[in-house]
Design an enzyme around this catalytic site. Structure first.
Site, mmCIF file in Angstrom:
data_model
loop_
_atom_site.group_PDB
_atom_site.id
_atom_site.type_symbol
_atom_site.label_atom_id
_atom_site.label_comp_id
_atom_site.label_asym_id
_atom_site.label_seq_id
_atom_site.Cartn_x
_atom_site.Cartn_y
_atom_site.Cartn_z
ATOM 1 C CB CYS A 132 78.234 43.842 -50.957
ATOM 2 S SG CYS A 132 77.318 45.134 -50.104
ATOM 3 C CB CYS A 135 77.340 43.708 -47.273
ATOM 4 S SG CYS A 135 76.341 44.262 -48.636
ATOM 5 C CG ASP A 136 80.546 41.154 -47.092
ATOM 6 O OD1 ASP A 136 79.640 40.958 -46.271
ATOM 7 O OD2 ASP A 136 80.533 40.692 -48.247
#
Ligand code: NAP
Length: 306
Positions: A132, A135-136
């Site tokens: 992701c 997200c990261d």
């Protein structure tokens, strides 16, 4: 309590089905593991092709869908469905909290990320290996990263990462991307993105953190090493169909076989969104499935009354 309809999964397909079911006057409930609902789009940086919402973040669009459903008074239960059984009156859905019953069920559990299955992928997951980018990605500011895949997600991830990372390698097993042309053109104009075509990752290496990847060129059979701090894997979707066994048919990849009417082989069981066999898996087609599935549920109830 016996519901008319249980919708399993509250991504765009499930939330759309919830809205249509409410407006159809059905006694319906939607199950989702997360109270937030929204599904995969919550992890999408930007949705630029959902009509009327140009450039909206996936999170904002997901929240809008849920707010709409809540405003209509749709009922939600936060629980994970574990099994679906056929009963004399319809179906029972076992969850991690309780078992509930209904006359019809719509499966809308969507799909999850596929894995590469190479050495180092599992061991370094969360330590540089990610599925992701939105997200990261922030953890890799000014660092070098690789993205694997050639579809919409890989290309979107590479574009997103190029904004904060020093260098992005896009590693694709062929010399032609699968992603939409508009995304391809955008990607190919970014100076800190390097395309690595005809190549697959053989292993991801590092001690406590990703340090490098071994890459095989499948055309000339040469191996090389690329130093990266992160590897973002975007090689497609794995359908979340484990809770259903013999009540539906699956294609060779595990997607539930169904048409535009969203019917499965079992009367009373329907499937909407990414989980069903279809040409195009996007928010707009998921939302459309939710509407079609509820219309098919109503047809099913009408046939039973007749
Ligand atoms: P996808 O379209 O299935 O693409 C997967 C990519 O990974 C393909 O390029 C494939 O290569 C490659 N791949 C598969 N297995 C691999 C392996 N073992 N090793 C190396 N490469 C591998 O999946 P996606 O990009 O996750 O997208 C999923 C769905 O969501 C698609 O229908 C997509 O259109 C949709 N989506 C749409 C949008 C949008 O409209 N904005 C955004 C995101 C996602 P090949 O090309 O050689 O098969």
């Amino acid at each position: 309590m016996m519901y008319d309809l249980i919708i399993i999964g509250a991504g765009p397909a499930g939330l759309s089905a919830a809205v249509y079911a409410k407006r159809a006057g059905l006694k319906a409930v939607t199950l989702d593991s997360s109270p937030m609902c929204g599904g995969q789009i919550l992890n999408t940086y930007e949705v630029d092709n959902y009509l009327g919402f140009k450039g909206i973040s996936g999170m904002d669009l997901g929240i809008k869908f849920k707010v709409h459903a809540d405003a209509l008074g749709c009922q939600f239960i936060t629980a994970t469905a574990t099994k679906v059984n056929k009963t004399d009156n319809g179906f029972s859905v076992e969850t991690d909290k309780e078992t509930i019953e209904s006359k019809a069920v719509i499966f809308a559990m969507g799909a999850d990320h596929s894995k590469l299955g190479v050495p180092g992928e599992d061991d370094l997951s969360g330590m540089g290996v990610s599925y992701c980018a939105t997200c990261d990605g922030a953890f890799f500011r000014s660092k070098d990263v690789a993205v694997v895949g050639g579809g919409d997600v890989a290309v979107e991830d590479a574009i997103f990462l190029s904004r904060g990372c020093n260098k992005v390698y896009l590693i694709h097993r062929r010399d032609e991307l699968r992603a939409a042309k508009i995304l391809q053109n955008q990607l190919l104009s970014i100076p800190n993105v390097t395309m690595v075509y005809d190549s697959v990752i053989k292993s991801i290496e590092g001690n406590d953190q990703v340090e490098n990847i071994k890459v095989l060129n499948v055309k000339d059979n040469t191996e090389s090493e690329i130093k990266v701090d992160g590897v973002f894997i975007a090689v497609g979707l794995k359908p979340n169909s484990e809770i259903i066994k013999d009540l539906v048919d699956f294609d060779e990849k595990g997607f539930i076989i169904s048409d535009e009417d969203c019917q499965t082989k079992t009367p009373g069981l329907f499937v909407a969104g990414d989980l069903r066999t279809k040409r195009l898996r996007q928010v707009v087609t998921a939302v459309s499935d939710g509407a079609n599935a509820v219309t098919s549920v109503e047809d099913y109830f009408n046939r039973q009354k007749a």
